[in-house]
Design an enzyme around this catalytic site. Structure first.
Site, PDB file in Angstrom:
ATOM      1  N   ASN A  79       1.942  -3.661  -6.929  1.00 42.93           N
ATOM      2  CA  ASN A  79       1.788  -2.818  -5.739  1.00 42.93           C
ATOM      3  C   ASN A  79       3.073  -2.995  -4.928  1.00 42.93           C
ATOM      4  O   ASN A  79       3.231  -3.993  -4.214  1.00 42.93           O
ATOM      5  CB  ASN A  79       0.567  -3.241  -4.918  1.00 42.93           C
ATOM      6  CG  ASN A  79       0.360  -2.320  -3.729  1.00 42.93           C
ATOM      7  OD1 ASN A  79       1.251  -1.555  -3.348  1.00 42.93           O
ATOM      8  ND2 ASN A  79      -0.823  -2.384  -3.145  1.00 42.93           N
ATOM      9  N   GLU A 115       1.320   0.483 -11.859  1.00 47.87           N
ATOM     10  CA  GLU A 115       1.462   0.545 -10.392  1.00 47.87           C
ATOM     11  C   GLU A 115       0.080   0.732  -9.773  1.00 47.87           C
ATOM     12  O   GLU A 115      -0.695   1.578 -10.242  1.00 47.87           O
ATOM     13  CB  GLU A 115       2.377   1.714 -10.019  1.00 47.87           C
ATOM     14  CG  GLU A 115       2.573   1.872  -8.519  1.00 47.87           C
ATOM     15  CD  GLU A 115       3.714   2.837  -8.199  1.00 47.87           C
ATOM     16  OE1 GLU A 115       4.816   2.702  -8.778  1.00 47.87           O
ATOM     17  OE2 GLU A 115       3.491   3.744  -7.379  1.00 47.87           O
ATOM     18  N   HIS A 155      -2.141   1.101  -6.047  1.00 45.69           N
ATOM     19  CA  HIS A 155      -2.227   1.248  -4.589  1.00 45.69           C
ATOM     20  C   HIS A 155      -3.677   1.122  -4.169  1.00 45.69           C
ATOM     21  O   HIS A 155      -4.556   1.733  -4.790  1.00 45.69           O
ATOM     22  CB  HIS A 155      -1.662   2.602  -4.142  1.00 45.69           C
ATOM     23  CG  HIS A 155      -0.215   2.726  -4.465  1.00 45.69           C
ATOM     24  ND1 HIS A 155       0.745   2.046  -3.764  1.00 45.69           N
ATOM     25  CD2 HIS A 155       0.414   3.376  -5.460  1.00 45.69           C
ATOM     26  CE1 HIS A 155       1.920   2.300  -4.310  1.00 45.69           C
ATOM     27  NE2 HIS A 155       1.755   3.097  -5.348  1.00 45.69           N
ATOM     28  N   ALA A 201       5.357  -0.238   0.684  1.00 43.36           N
ATOM     29  CA  ALA A 201       6.181   0.889   1.140  1.00 43.36           C
ATOM     30  C   ALA A 201       7.453   1.071   0.306  1.00 43.36           C
ATOM     31  O   ALA A 201       8.041   2.162   0.312  1.00 43.36           O
ATOM     32  CB  ALA A 201       6.529   0.700   2.614  1.00 43.36           C
ATOM     33  N   ARG A 240      -5.455  -6.417   9.596  1.00 44.97           N
ATOM     34  CA  ARG A 240      -5.321  -5.171  10.365  1.00 44.97           C
ATOM     35  C   ARG A 240      -5.680  -3.999   9.462  1.00 44.97           C
ATOM     36  O   ARG A 240      -5.685  -4.146   8.244  1.00 44.97           O
ATOM     37  CB  ARG A 240      -3.860  -4.993  10.823  1.00 44.97           C
ATOM     38  CG  ARG A 240      -3.540  -5.594  12.169  1.00 44.97           C
ATOM     39  CD  ARG A 240      -2.086  -5.305  12.560  1.00 44.97           C
ATOM     40  NE  ARG A 240      -1.548  -4.131  11.876  1.00 44.97           N
ATOM     41  CZ  ARG A 240      -0.274  -3.984  11.520  1.00 44.97           C
ATOM     42  NH1 ARG A 240       0.597  -4.938  11.759  1.00 44.97           N
ATOM     43  NH2 ARG A 240       0.145  -2.893  10.920  1.00 44.97           N
ATOM     44  N   PRO A 243       5.819  -5.575   0.374  1.00 46.02           N
ATOM     45  CA  PRO A 243       5.848  -5.852   1.810  1.00 46.02           C
ATOM     46  C   PRO A 243       4.550  -5.544   2.542  1.00 46.02           C
ATOM     47  O   PRO A 243       3.912  -4.525   2.298  1.00 46.02           O
ATOM     48  CB  PRO A 243       6.978  -4.953   2.329  1.00 46.02           C
ATOM     49  CG  PRO A 243       7.219  -3.950   1.267  1.00 46.02           C
ATOM     50  CD  PRO A 243       6.839  -4.616  -0.035  1.00 46.02           C
ATOM     51  N   ASN A 244       4.228  -6.475   3.408  1.00 42.62           N
ATOM     52  CA  ASN A 244       3.090  -6.393   4.341  1.00 42.62           C
ATOM     53  C   ASN A 244       1.736  -6.612   3.682  1.00 42.62           C
ATOM     54  O   ASN A 244       0.726  -6.696   4.383  1.00 42.62           O
ATOM     55  CB  ASN A 244       3.089  -5.060   5.111  1.00 42.62           C
ATOM     56  CG  ASN A 244       4.294  -4.940   6.017  1.00 42.62           C
ATOM     57  OD1 ASN A 244       4.590  -5.858   6.778  1.00 42.62           O
ATOM     58  ND2 ASN A 244       5.031  -3.848   5.923  1.00 42.62           N
ATOM     59  N   ARG A 267      -2.891  10.771   2.145  1.00 38.61           N
ATOM     60  CA  ARG A 267      -2.341  10.211   3.376  1.00 38.61           C
ATOM     61  C   ARG A 267      -1.113  11.040   3.800  1.00 38.61           C
ATOM     62  O   ARG A 267      -1.013  12.213   3.477  1.00 38.61           O
ATOM     63  CB  ARG A 267      -2.017   8.724   3.149  1.00 38.61           C
ATOM     64  CG  ARG A 267      -3.266   7.918   2.760  1.00 38.61           C
ATOM     65  CD  ARG A 267      -2.989   6.443   2.673  1.00 38.61           C
ATOM     66  NE  ARG A 267      -2.582   5.892   3.957  1.00 38.61           N
ATOM     67  CZ  ARG A 267      -2.022   4.686   4.099  1.00 38.61           C
ATOM     68  NH1 ARG A 267      -1.826   3.927   3.020  1.00 38.61           N
ATOM     69  NH2 ARG A 267      -1.670   4.244   5.283  1.00 38.61           N
ATOM     70  N   TYR A 299      -7.374  -0.351   4.310  1.00 38.59           N
ATOM     71  CA  TYR A 299      -7.168  -1.299   3.214  1.00 38.59           C
ATOM     72  C   TYR A 299      -8.334  -2.264   2.971  1.00 38.59           C
ATOM     73  O   TYR A 299      -8.247  -3.121   2.106  1.00 38.59           O
ATOM     74  CB  TYR A 299      -5.897  -2.120   3.482  1.00 38.59           C
ATOM     75  CG  TYR A 299      -4.652  -1.250   3.613  1.00 38.59           C
ATOM     76  CD1 TYR A 299      -4.183  -0.513   2.526  1.00 38.59           C
ATOM     77  CD2 TYR A 299      -3.971  -1.149   4.824  1.00 38.59           C
ATOM     78  CE1 TYR A 299      -3.066   0.298   2.641  1.00 38.59           C
ATOM     79  CE2 TYR A 299      -2.843  -0.340   4.951  1.00 38.59           C
ATOM     80  CZ  TYR A 299      -2.400   0.384   3.858  1.00 38.59           C
ATOM     81  OH  TYR A 299      -1.306   1.187   3.970  1.00 38.59           O
TER      82      TYR A 299
HETATM   83  O1  CA2 Z   1      -2.189   1.679  -0.629  1.00 43.14           O
HETATM   84  C1  CA2 Z   1      -1.378   0.802  -0.922  1.00 43.14           C
HETATM   85  O2  CA2 Z   1      -1.661  -0.182  -1.611  1.00 43.14           O
HETATM   86  C2  CA2 Z   1       0.051   0.885  -0.341  1.00 43.14           C
HETATM   87  O3  CA2 Z   1       0.951   0.425  -1.355  1.00 43.14           O
HETATM   88  C3  CA2 Z   1       0.078  -0.046   0.844  1.00 43.14           C
HETATM   89  C4  CA2 Z   1       1.405  -0.019   1.605  1.00 43.14           C
HETATM   90  C5  CA2 Z   1       1.799   1.412   1.927  1.00 43.14           C
HETATM   91  O4  CA2 Z   1       3.088   1.418   2.528  1.00 43.14           O
HETATM   92  C6  CA2 Z   1       1.805   2.295   0.698  1.00 43.14           C
HETATM   93  O5  CA2 Z   1       2.139   3.617   1.094  1.00 43.14           O
HETATM   94  C7  CA2 Z   1       0.449   2.288   0.025  1.00 43.14           C
HETATM   95  C8  CA2 Z   1       1.304  -0.791   2.925  1.00 43.14           C
HETATM   96  C9  CA2 Z   1       0.704  -2.134   2.832  1.00 43.14           C
HETATM   97  C10 CA2 Z   1       0.510  -2.674   4.244  1.00 43.14           C
HETATM   98  O6  CA2 Z   1      -0.706  -3.362   4.244  1.00 43.14           O
HETATM   99  C11 CA2 Z   1      -1.191  -3.823   5.439  1.00 43.14           C
HETATM  100  C12 CA2 Z   1      -2.453  -4.332   5.428  1.00 43.14           C
HETATM  101  C13 CA2 Z   1      -3.003  -4.819   6.588  1.00 43.14           C
HETATM  102  C14 CA2 Z   1      -2.270  -4.832   7.745  1.00 43.14           C
HETATM  103  C15 CA2 Z   1      -0.985  -4.324   7.750  1.00 43.14           C
HETATM  104  C16 CA2 Z   1      -0.429  -3.817   6.579  1.00 43.14           C
END
Ligand code: CA2
Length: 143
Positions: free
Chosen positions: A75, A99, A101, A78, A19, A11-12, A108, A24
């Site tokens: 990946n 896995e 990230h 969340a 963003r 997700p996301n 974090r 990221y």
């Molecule tokens: O660090 C990672 O790859 C995560 O899997 C990313 C997830 C987060 O919930 C994990 O704790 C760690 C979130 C991805 C959301 O990515 C976005 C990127 C740009 C804008 C909004 C969200």
């Protein structure tokens, strides 16, 4: 024989590059796909899947298990921190899963420091940005 490797994103992650570049980076999921295809051209058949839906990811893992692909780079976003269902899907797949990230989940918020899915994986790479996906594919192609 060409080795099939699946790159799954949860997700996301379709919002990458739009963003939170400080967390990221500014590259998109399409940029990641293109960089991986370039590196592994001729070495692996890469397939990409992103979903914001837990069930869709579970269905895809089951299909990849039936297809007996060489491995999965995952990946879970969340869902990493919440999903017993995805952990069960990974454990039940019999596949080698790495896995990944993008961010370092250990520096974090406290709630990100625990992964429910990691015990179903051969290893975890966290905090190396997109390089983590490249390293994971390289690892799955060894031997
Ligand atoms: O660090 C990672 O790859 C995560 O899997 C990313 C997830 C987060 O919930 C994990 O704790 C760690 C979130 C991805 C959301 O990515 C976005 C990127 C740009 C804008 C909004 C969200």
């Amino acid at each position: 024989m060409t080795q099939r490797i699946a790159i799954l994103n949860g997700p996301n992650l379709d919002r990458l590059g739009k963003r939170e570049p400080e967390v990221y980076g500014s590259a998109t999921l399409a940029d990641l796909e293109s960089a991986l295809r370039t590196e592994f051209k001729g070495a692996a058949e890469l397939e990409f899947f992103q979903s914001n839906h837990e069930g869709a990811l579970i269905d895809r893992i089951a299909a990849l298990a039936d297809a007996k692909v060489r491995g999965i780079v995952f990946n879970p976003g969340a869902f990493t921190h919440t999903s017993v269902a995805l952990r069960d899907a990974l454990s039940g797949s019999g596949l080698r899963v790495v896995e990944v990230h993008i961010s370092n989940i250990y520096r974090r918020e406290e709630f990100r420091r625990h992964s429910l899915t990691a015990p179903a994986c051969v290893g975890v790479i966290s905090g190396l940005g997109f390089e983590g996906y490249h390293a994971a594919v390289r690892f799955l192609l060894k031997d």
